[in-house]
Design an enzyme around this catalytic site. Structure first.
Site, short mmCIF file in Angstrom:
data_model
loop_
_atom_site.label_atom_id
_atom_site.label_comp_id
_atom_site.label_asym_id
_atom_site.label_seq_id
_atom_site.Cartn_x
_atom_site.Cartn_y
_atom_site.Cartn_z
N TRP A 199 0.82 -1.02 0.05
CA TRP A 199 -0.05 -0.04 0.04
C TRP A 199 0.76 1.20 -0.04
O TRP A 199 2.17 1.11 0.54
CB TRP A 199 -0.72 0.08 1.19
CG TRP A 199 -2.04 -0.28 1.24
CD1 TRP A 199 -3.45 0.28 0.89
CD2 TRP A 199 -2.76 -2.03 1.00
NE1 TRP A 199 -4.56 -0.48 0.74
CE2 TRP A 199 -4.09 -1.92 0.81
CE3 TRP A 199 -2.14 -3.11 1.26
CZ2 TRP A 199 -4.68 -2.95 1.03
CZ3 TRP A 199 -2.67 -4.02 0.97
CH2 TRP A 199 -4.14 -4.01 1.05
N TRP B 270 0.50 4.45 1.36
CA TRP B 270 1.15 5.49 2.40
C TRP B 270 1.61 4.48 3.53
O TRP B 270 2.17 4.98 4.26
CB TRP B 270 0.12 6.32 3.05
CG TRP B 270 -1.11 5.95 3.73
CD1 TRP B 270 -1.86 4.95 3.68
CD2 TRP B 270 -2.13 6.88 4.80
NE1 TRP B 270 -3.14 4.83 4.54
CE2 TRP B 270 -3.01 6.13 4.93
CE3 TRP B 270 -2.01 8.22 5.05
CZ2 TRP B 270 -4.11 6.85 5.87
CZ3 TRP B 270 -2.77 8.57 5.97
CH2 TRP B 270 -3.90 8.14 6.56
N ASP B 271 1.14 3.20 3.66
CA ASP B 271 1.55 2.31 4.61
C ASP B 271 3.10 2.19 4.26
O ASP B 271 4.07 2.19 5.43
CB ASP B 271 1.19 0.94 4.31
CG ASP B 271 -0.41 0.81 4.83
OD1 ASP B 271 -0.97 1.64 3.93
OD2 ASP B 271 -0.98 0.21 5.61
N TYR C 1 -6.31 -11.05 -1.15
CA TYR C 1 -6.81 -9.66 -0.42
C TYR C 1 -8.19 -9.61 -0.81
O TYR C 1 -8.68 -9.89 -2.05
CB TYR C 1 -5.99 -8.59 -0.97
CG TYR C 1 -6.72 -7.11 -0.46
CD1 TYR C 1 -7.11 -6.93 0.93
CD2 TYR C 1 -7.03 -6.31 -1.38
CE1 TYR C 1 -7.59 -5.87 1.10
CE2 TYR C 1 -7.58 -4.87 -1.07
CZ TYR C 1 -7.82 -4.54 0.27
OH TYR C 1 -8.18 -3.74 0.64
N GLN D 281 -3.50 7.30 -3.06
CA GLN D 281 -3.53 7.38 -1.48
C GLN D 281 -2.88 8.60 -1.06
O GLN D 281 -2.17 9.11 -2.00
CB GLN D 281 -3.00 6.11 -0.78
CG GLN D 281 -4.09 5.24 -0.19
CD GLN D 281 -3.58 4.18 0.78
OE1 GLN D 281 -2.45 3.83 0.73
NE2 GLN D 281 -4.29 3.51 1.65
N ASP E 55 -10.87 5.65 5.25
CA ASP E 55 -11.94 4.93 4.39
C ASP E 55 -13.41 5.09 4.84
O ASP E 55 -14.21 5.49 3.93
CB ASP E 55 -11.79 3.20 4.56
CG ASP E 55 -10.31 2.72 3.92
OD1 ASP E 55 -9.54 3.55 3.67
OD2 ASP E 55 -10.14 1.58 3.84
N ARG F 117 -14.65 -3.59 11.81
CA ARG F 117 -14.39 -3.22 10.48
C ARG F 117 -15.41 -2.40 9.90
O ARG F 117 -16.33 -2.00 10.57
CB ARG F 117 -14.16 -4.40 9.52
CG ARG F 117 -13.11 -5.30 9.79
CD ARG F 117 -11.98 -5.06 9.25
NE ARG F 117 -11.81 -4.87 7.75
CZ ARG F 117 -10.90 -4.22 7.16
NH1 ARG F 117 -9.98 -3.58 7.67
NH2 ARG F 117 -10.99 -4.35 5.74
N TYR G 215 -12.73 1.05 13.25
CA TYR G 215 -11.92 1.39 12.05
C TYR G 215 -11.69 2.91 12.02
O TYR G 215 -11.25 3.47 13.18
CB TYR G 215 -12.48 1.00 10.84
CG TYR G 215 -12.00 0.57 9.62
CD1 TYR G 215 -10.84 0.06 9.75
CD2 TYR G 215 -12.44 0.71 8.18
CE1 TYR G 215 -10.30 -0.19 8.55
CE2 TYR G 215 -11.92 0.49 7.18
CZ TYR G 215 -10.35 -0.09 7.44
OH TYR G 215 -10.04 -0.42 6.18
N TRP G 216 -12.34 3.54 11.12
CA TRP G 216 -11.82 5.15 11.08
C TRP G 216 -13.03 5.96 11.62
O TRP G 216 -13.10 7.10 11.43
CB TRP G 216 -11.63 5.46 9.80
CG TRP G 216 -10.24 5.27 9.07
CD1 TRP G 216 -9.90 3.99 8.56
CD2 TRP G 216 -8.75 5.85 9.78
NE1 TRP G 216 -8.62 3.83 8.03
CE2 TRP G 216 -7.78 4.96 8.89
CE3 TRP G 216 -8.59 6.67 10.36
CZ2 TRP G 216 -6.56 4.92 8.98
CZ3 TRP G 216 -6.97 6.94 10.33
CH2 TRP G 216 -6.23 6.23 9.70
N GLU H 195 -3.51 -2.40 14.66
CA GLU H 195 -3.91 -1.45 13.72
C GLU H 195 -4.29 -0.05 14.27
O GLU H 195 -4.08 0.74 13.94
CB GLU H 195 -4.89 -2.05 12.84
CG GLU H 195 -5.12 -1.61 11.32
CD GLU H 195 -6.16 -2.23 10.53
OE1 GLU H 195 -6.54 -3.38 10.95
OE2 GLU H 195 -6.37 -1.64 9.49
C1 2M8 Z 1 -7.27 0.43 4.95
O1 2M8 Z 1 -7.88 0.29 3.70
C2 2M8 Z 1 -7.87 -0.63 2.75
C3 2M8 Z 1 -8.32 -0.26 1.40
O2 2M8 Z 1 -7.25 0.65 0.92
C4 2M8 Z 1 -8.77 -1.74 3.25
O3 2M8 Z 1 -9.87 -1.40 4.18
O4 2M8 Z 1 -8.88 -2.78 2.92
C5 2M8 Z 1 -7.17 1.79 5.39
O5 2M8 Z 1 -6.70 1.66 6.88
C6 2M8 Z 1 -5.89 2.36 4.63
O6 2M8 Z 1 -5.69 3.49 5.11
C7 2M8 Z 1 -4.71 1.43 4.74
O7 2M8 Z 1 -3.66 1.98 3.96
C8 2M8 Z 1 -4.93 -0.12 4.24
C9 2M8 Z 1 -3.58 -0.81 4.67
O8 2M8 Z 1 -3.39 -0.64 5.94
O9 2M8 Z 1 -6.00 -0.43 4.96
#
Ligand code: 2M8
Length: 437
Positions: free
Chosen positions: A34, A36-37, A80, A105, A166, A211, A363-364, A407
């Site tokens: 990913w 930004w990861d 995935y 991203q 997300d 989630r 989650y967010w 996480e």
């Molecule tokens: C989360 O996003 C992914 C989709 O891109 C998912 O939910 O499957 C988010 O937290 C995102 O910010 C992060 O980059 C990704 C992988 O850690 O997971």
């Protein structure tokens, strides 16, 4: 807290998630690379394996599309849950030998490059900068060329996955209000959610309550389909999309990235194209358009309607990270943040606990994340709020040290949630541990 033990634990997580030149965010749930990861991971790696940190970034650039976009996912080997979407969404713009997603991203590449660069000897740093400068410029050019059609210095996002946040309330509210297809509403009404829940693959790894909700997940899939059907034609999509958003967190990160891009270009005597330079200059004051004078808060903005989306999210503090707001505004944000922190045990809730969306493990929509804490800490320090920055650092490190690099964590009681052995929590905790007292 035993810092040495914490650092060791973080290094172990990063090693376990190393897939050979790049790092998956977590075992099981997130097997790919990913955007930004990997930038956050590289920021951690630079402390003990500088070559590997560079390689993490080199490998991100390999996903760049011919139009300049850096995709949010480069597919690796594991399964995935959203693979099928991107398998169906191939584009001629993609690199020939890779499968990537068709969206981007948060642009932390320049940040990671500068932080890695600080640890490299001058010649090596400049050589590495030269190796990537055209790709980095092409990415920033793509963002402003294709996503800022009004040329105001704010880029618009076409999908919540691009924000990295997300299921953030402002995005989800926007989608539910303006673009929920009838079949999804009817399905939910008929009580099909239970059936759909059973078909979800992400909840094999993480409990469903931690989630994104099933209807929300379905809506995100639906909106990816819309991008694919339009062949990722940004111009067309920005005209037709009812959910395009000028996301305050994303734009704050981009503004910071512009500053780093200038540093990189200046060091190796590369000229930034005139139009990009001008747009980056405009961007410096563009966050003002996202400020609400009555509520004294930053919000995301609906791109089409040009109205602020009045849902407070963690994004409202990210202008601190941008470095582009006045000292007075930064002090206001710091004051607000300090007040908010008195209501939670751990900093910083991704949604305020007073919000109807708040749910401490979802989650967010409530939990505390190490990456947003890291960016806010960095911003606070640059604006001189060192005490507040230090206290957020200490509490963040405490979370990772007690529970391990999860996480996310509950801001109410610190309980961990989401994926375990999560790479950016490990990398950024390591960075905070190394760079704080
Ligand atoms: C989360 O996003 C992914 C989709 O891109 C998912 O939910 O499957 C988010 O937290 C995102 O910010 C992060 O980059 C990704 C992988 O850690 O997971």
């Amino acid at each position: 807290m035993n810092k040495r033990k914490l650092i060791e634990q973080c290094e172990i997580t990063l090693k376990q998630n190393d897939v050979g030149g790049w790092t998956r965010p977590a075992p099981g749930l997130y097997p790919h690379q990913w955007l930004w990861d990997s930038c956050f991971v590289a920021i951690g790696l630079r402390h003990y394996d500088i070559n590997r940190a560079q390689l993490e970034i080199d490998n991100l650039f390999r996903g760049q599309w011919s139009n300049g976009m850096i995709p949010h996912i480069i597919q690796g080997k594991g399964d995935y849950y959203a693979d099928q979407l991107w398998n169906n969404g191939r584009s001629d713009l993609m690199p020939k030998d890779l499968l990537t997603s068709g969206i981007t991203q948060p642009p932390l590449l320049a940040e990671a490059m500068v932080l890695i660069g600080e640890k490299l000897p001058t010649k090596k740093r400049q050589g590495w900068y030269r190796q990537h400068i055209n790709q980095l410029l092409a990415y920033h050019e793509w963002l402003y060329r294709e996503r800022d059609p009004h040329q105001v210095g704010l880029v618009a996002l076409l999908h919540p996955w691009e924000s990295g946040l997300d299921n953030s309330p402002s995005w989800m509210k926007q989608i539910h209000k303006h673009h929920k297809p009838l079949w999804i509403s009817v399905g939910a009404g008929l009580g099909l959610t239970g059936l759909l829940e059973k078909m979800r693959k992400d909840t094999h790894f993480v409990p469903a309550r931690e989630r994104i909700g099933t209807i929300d997940a379905l809506l995100l899939y639906y909106h990816v389909r819309k991008l694919i059907v339009a062949h990722y034609d940004n111009k067309k999509l920005l005209k037709s999309s009812r959910i395009a958003t000028e996301d305050v967190a994303y734009n704050s990160i981009l503004i910071r990235a512009n500053q780093h891009l200038r540093t990189i270009a200046a060091e190796i005597n590369v000229e930034i194209p005139g139009w990009l330079h001008e747009r980056m200059r405009k961007a410096q004051s563009a966050l003002d358009m996202l400020w609400d004078e009555n509520e004294h808060m930053y919000f995301d903005r609906d791109f089409r309607r040009q109205t602020l989306l009045h849902e407070p999210t963690i994004g409202r503090y990210l202008p601190l990270y941008s470095g582009a707001v006045s000292k007075k505004r930064a002090d206001q944000l710091a004051h607000e943040l300090q007040k908010e922190l008195s209501g939670t045990l751990y900093p910083i809730a991704s949604v305020p606990i007073t919000s109807p969306y708040f749910s401490h493990h979802r989650y967010w929509q409530g939990p505390t994340w190490v990456n947003t804490n890291w960016m806010i800490i960095d911003g606070l320090k640059r604006y001189g709020h060192t005490e507040l920055a230090q206290s957020i650092t200490t509490r963040t490190l405490e979370l990772v040290s007690i529970h391990g690099p999860y996480e996310y964590f509950s801001p109410i009681d610190g309980t961990p949630a989401g994926a375990h052995q999560f790479s950016w929590s490990a990398a950024l905790a390591l960075d905070l541990a190394k760079t704080s007292q």
